[in-house]
Design a protein around this motif. Structure first.
Motif, short mmCIF file in Angstrom:
data_model
loop_
_atom_site.label_atom_id
_atom_site.label_comp_id
_atom_site.label_asym_id
_atom_site.label_seq_id
_atom_site.Cartn_x
_atom_site.Cartn_y
_atom_site.Cartn_z
N ARG A 99 -5.28 -7.33 -5.80
CA ARG A 99 -4.62 -8.54 -5.31
C ARG A 99 -3.33 -8.18 -4.56
N GLU A 100 -2.59 -7.24 -5.11
CA GLU A 100 -1.34 -6.82 -4.47
C GLU A 100 -1.61 -6.20 -3.10
N LEU A 101 -2.62 -5.36 -3.03
CA LEU A 101 -2.92 -4.67 -1.78
C LEU A 101 -3.40 -5.64 -0.69
N GLN A 102 -4.04 -6.71 -1.11
CA GLN A 102 -4.60 -7.64 -0.13
C GLN A 102 -3.73 -8.88 0.11
N GLN A 103 -2.48 -8.80 -0.30
CA GLN A 103 -1.56 -9.90 0.01
C GLN A 103 -1.40 -10.05 1.53
N ASN A 104 -1.47 -8.95 2.21
CA ASN A 104 -1.52 -8.97 3.68
C ASN A 104 -2.96 -9.27 4.09
N ARG A 105 -3.18 -10.37 4.78
CA ARG A 105 -4.55 -10.79 5.11
C ARG A 105 -5.25 -9.83 6.07
N ASN A 106 -4.47 -8.98 6.72
CA ASN A 106 -5.07 -8.01 7.63
C ASN A 106 -5.62 -6.78 6.91
N LEU A 154 -8.40 1.59 2.38
CA LEU A 154 -8.10 0.31 3.02
C LEU A 154 -8.19 0.40 4.54
N HIS A 155 -8.52 -0.74 5.13
CA HIS A 155 -8.55 -0.85 6.59
C HIS A 155 -7.58 -1.95 7.02
N ASP A 156 -6.64 -1.57 7.87
CA ASP A 156 -5.71 -2.55 8.45
C ASP A 156 -6.35 -3.02 9.75
#
Length: 252
Positions: free
Chosen positions: A10-17, A211-213
């Motif tokens: 959840r923390e890592l995906q706080q940025n929707r990108n 992860l992928h930005d």
């Protein structure tokens, strides 16, 4: 570990990108090393001790009472300080008079007082994957019933290591004391390693996230080290160097 993994995701995906394209769990081996060592207490030499040493260096004094009369200081204070300086070998009696030892001369010149303390023992935690001792809060050490597989890049030679360089051990022991001494404050210093005993190896879990930005079109990895209770940049760098070229082929 599943609750921790969900929280980190959840923390890592706080940025929707940010999109998690891979999750994994594995363990790193941690060897416990029991170290016995001799510490000293190091502090800035106080004014009275400096005056006493200079006085003894420049003239003949046969008793603490003589020094007390010269410096106009309570005899009890002088007796205690003379007793301490004798015990730690800064001064000695020679032909009925106090004399500075070579140790006392050195400490006077440096303005630093070092007092030898009782031998102590501590546990250090060596990681073959980091080729280093980790600064571990023993409160974070847990026992796990079921552990995932071993990390795929464990250094097998380092895993067998049972002898460690003294300078490396001293540095690790010093890091155990996280409070840095301020100006004039005393500080405990490791002066000598007496003995080391390499104990058992225990596996400690880590959580991996590739992860992928999407906005910047870059891929990267985060690794949570459960023993350190934090993200581990060393393992992240290691995985990046070994696998980054493959991530785009596999996950995009």
């Amino acid at each position: 570990m599943s609750k921790l993994q969900q929280r980190l995701m959840r923390e890592l995906q706080q940025n929707r990108n940010i999109k998690i394209v891979k999750t994994d769990e594995w363990c790193i081996p941690i060897r416990t090393v029991e170290v016995t060592y001799e510490p000293v207490r190091r502090s800035t030499m106080d004014v009275l001790m400096t005056m006493l040493l200079i006085s003894i260096q420049e003239a003949d004094f046969a008793s603490a009472q003589d020094l007390s009369e010269l410096l106009l200081v309570d005899p009890l204070f002088i007796e205690d300080l003379v007793s301490l300086m004798t015990r730690v070998s800064l001064i000695e009696q020679e032909e009925g008079f106090y004399r500075l030892t070579s140790k006392g001369q050195q400490q006077l010149e440096r303005g630093i007082f070092e007092e030898e303390l009782d031998v102590e023992m501590a546990n250090l935690y060596y990681s073959p994957c980091h080729l280093a001792f980790l600064a571990v809060d023993e409160g974070n050490i847990e026992e796990y019933d079921n552990l995932p597989e071993l990390y795929r890049y464990v250094d097998e030679e380092a895993e067998k290591q049972e002898q460690f360089d003294e300078a490396m051990l001293i540095e690790a022991l010093q890091q155990e004391d996280s409070e840095e001494a301020g100006v004039g404050a005393s500080q405990k210093i490791v002066s000598k390693i007496v003995q080391t005993d390499a104990k058992q190896i225990n596996d400690s879990p880590c959580l991996e996230f590739v992860l992928h930005d999407k906005e910047q079109d870059i891929m990267f990895v985060r690794v949570w080290n459960a023993l350190l209770n934090q993200w581990d940049p060393h393992l992240e760098q290691q995985l990046t160097e070994k696998e980054q070229l493959e991530w785009r082929k596999k996950y995009l």
